[in-house]
Design a protein around this motif. Sequence first.
Motif, short mmCIF file in Angstrom:
data_model
loop_
_atom_site.label_atom_id
_atom_site.label_comp_id
_atom_site.label_asym_id
_atom_site.label_seq_id
_atom_site.Cartn_x
_atom_site.Cartn_y
_atom_site.Cartn_z
N TRP A 466 1.20 -1.40 0.29
CA TRP A 466 -0.06 -0.19 0.15
C TRP A 466 0.70 1.24 0.30
O TRP A 466 1.73 1.73 1.19
CB TRP A 466 -0.87 -0.10 1.53
CG TRP A 466 -1.41 1.04 1.16
CD1 TRP A 466 -2.58 1.90 0.54
CD2 TRP A 466 -2.50 1.98 2.89
NE1 TRP A 466 -2.85 3.32 0.96
CE2 TRP A 466 -2.95 3.05 2.38
CE3 TRP A 466 -2.04 1.25 4.03
CZ2 TRP A 466 -3.20 3.94 3.19
CZ3 TRP A 466 -3.12 2.11 4.76
CH2 TRP A 466 -3.74 3.20 4.50
N THR A 473 -3.93 5.96 -3.73
CA THR A 473 -4.86 4.88 -3.12
C THR A 473 -4.90 5.14 -1.73
O THR A 473 -3.49 5.13 -1.36
CB THR A 473 -4.18 4.03 -3.04
OG1 THR A 473 -2.71 4.12 -3.47
CG2 THR A 473 -3.71 2.98 -4.71
N SER A 654 -10.09 3.09 -2.79
CA SER A 654 -9.58 2.37 -3.95
C SER A 654 -8.62 1.22 -3.86
O SER A 654 -8.69 0.16 -4.60
CB SER A 654 -7.77 3.68 -3.87
OG SER A 654 -6.94 3.46 -3.16
N THR A 689 -7.84 -4.27 -6.16
CA THR A 689 -6.90 -3.28 -5.90
C THR A 689 -6.87 -2.57 -7.88
O THR A 689 -7.54 -3.43 -8.80
CB THR A 689 -5.42 -3.34 -5.57
OG1 THR A 689 -4.73 -2.62 -6.24
CG2 THR A 689 -4.77 -4.97 -6.37
#
Length: 709
Positions: A466, A473, A654, A689
Amino acid sequence: MSIYKTYSPEQLEELSSNYIIKSWSFSKVAQFSRNEKGFEMIHIYGYNTKKSATTLSGNAYHEISHYWKAKQKGITLSLPELEKIAFEYIDNIDANKWKIQKTTPTIAEAKKKCTKTTTALLNNFYQEKEVYEDHIHKVLDVEIRFTDYLTINGVDIPIPCTVIIDLVIEDHDGKIIIIDHKSRNAFSSEEELSLSIGKQAMTYVKAYEAYTGVIVDEVWFCENKYSKNQQGGSQLNMFRVILDNDTRRLYEALLYEPLKRMIEAVSDPDYVYLINDSDNLIDRAELYEFWAKTLIAEINEFDIDEIEVNKDLVEKRLRKIRDSSTKSITPKVIKQFKTNAASFIKYDLSTTDMKPQEKVEHILKTFGIQTEVAHTFNGFSSNTFLLDVSAGTKIASIQGHKLDIANALNVANVRIPKDLKVHDGKSYLQIETAKKRDRDLLWDAKELIGQKIPIGKDNFEQTLYWDLDKQSTPFLLVCGASGSGKSAELISIIEYARLIPEVDQIIILDPKYEFLDYSSIEKVEVYNEIISIETKVQNLVEEMNLLIKNGKQKKILIVFDEFADAVASSRKGKDLDIHDMVQIGNYRPTKGPLGFPIPGAPKFQRQKVGELKSLEENMRIIKQKGRSVGFRGVDATQRASAKVITGDAKVNYSLMICFRVPKEIDSRVVIDDAGAETLAGMGDGLLKTPESSDLIRFQSFYKPKEITT
């Protein structure tokens, strides 16, 4: 009252350590009496887990408990409502619980037969439910389960008894009656019931009386015959056991004899459980295959339920059996015997010596699908098989047999991603299957790259990240049931974030008080009370707006655990109104001592002067505007509800992670696809994702407290 009810927890724990099983039930006693080796296989080693379609239809029929629970509230469920509940039960049965037979060679066929039988049982019940209802003055208890120490035949039994009682009623004469539902292909004879049913009745009576203190007058067994009577007539038969003092003493003595022998057996680690070759209720080949397995196998090869069984005692016993058997018989001979026995267990690949990939290929070949498992990847909580599918084979045909694949591998379910996996330049169909954890993915600071927080590793040993530096994101959603690994994932994320210099502040909103250890750590703030959480979020909105106005940035990570519960308990409606004393005029003028008029004093009234934004609205504002100034966030919840995780809310996430959830619909709510209901738990997750068109299965990092930085 049993003497063991007066024991302290420490005394009970010491007492329990002397017995292989941790509780007894009538079904265990009956199995021990009928076939000791079958008792050992089922109730100690957890070996026999597959059930036929008719047996599972009997379990589904017991969902009529919902009818009686509704009846307690004055509601009468319709037949379609009962069928819906029972069919949902059938749909949720794990693939490795179905026993494949000649008449039901696939799980689809087994489900079809199970559904048909259950439909017949429910129709019979609904047409003849007066057999129950004509006698009921009051429904007292429905499908209650409890465990208690009992005194049988004047002897205190040192192992507690676990019972599930279907229905307890009070009739019009004030009698207390226990009723047990049974499904049958044919009615039992009166002679058979009279001779055999008393021990089960007495188990229920002694347990219920010990648990509630209420004296039971009768026990009724209602048999529901799913095969139609050719000459018509009733499909329900109610057999009554009237409990006078002599009957009680007789049945209690009959129950005590096999119970005593079973207790003696499970207290002796050297006891030899005998095989009854005449037992028609257990597959003989399966029994001998199990016996051979105990001579050579390790403890972790058995599916032992540590809640029900003392695993340490079983392990010691197994070690003794293995050591003594291999001295007298060579392992090669034992393995050959086990293989021969397994060959007679038709339609069950879980007992064969095939490798998992061979089982996958074999079960698909039985349906005319030619495939080859080209690659196998052993993950932490799951394995991935890459199938090279023959030209002309429809992928959908393999999707249709995923439950049969799961049954062959003896797992609850398998996941087959919709997209093909490209590996070494070639496309393959993936099959993912949960497995018993054999290693942990420990948290490692070396996995951190810049502002990329490691989320976990997929089965191909690729680390998933991440990236806090990417505005695309900014916010992450994490969902999972209790024990799924959700909290461990949050801890891992927090620990990695603490190592990132660019992260100025970590705000933990913790309504469940699970992160109190972080309250005294530098650059970490923890808020628990709902008012404190609301105030902090409001302050974050104000800080965000100030940063936007001044064109500045500040990297703040907001970790909101159980946000759904916090939002549900936060202030709403009139509670958000802001009130103040507002001047609404003046009081009437008065005259002074000299007669001159004096203006009246101001008149004030408490009025609404504004309205605070709700916690939910403030969080939405942060997600909509916060990314540009450096705000990042993780929202976590156990509640996979469409009311909580709405379509509008998901637009702001996201990245989405879903750990194990109870039902397929829960998985679809979180990640818009099925699959999370098949996960193994403890960090086995699915990641959605924007960088991947399909879900990615991964194992999350786990950081024990002793290595907390």
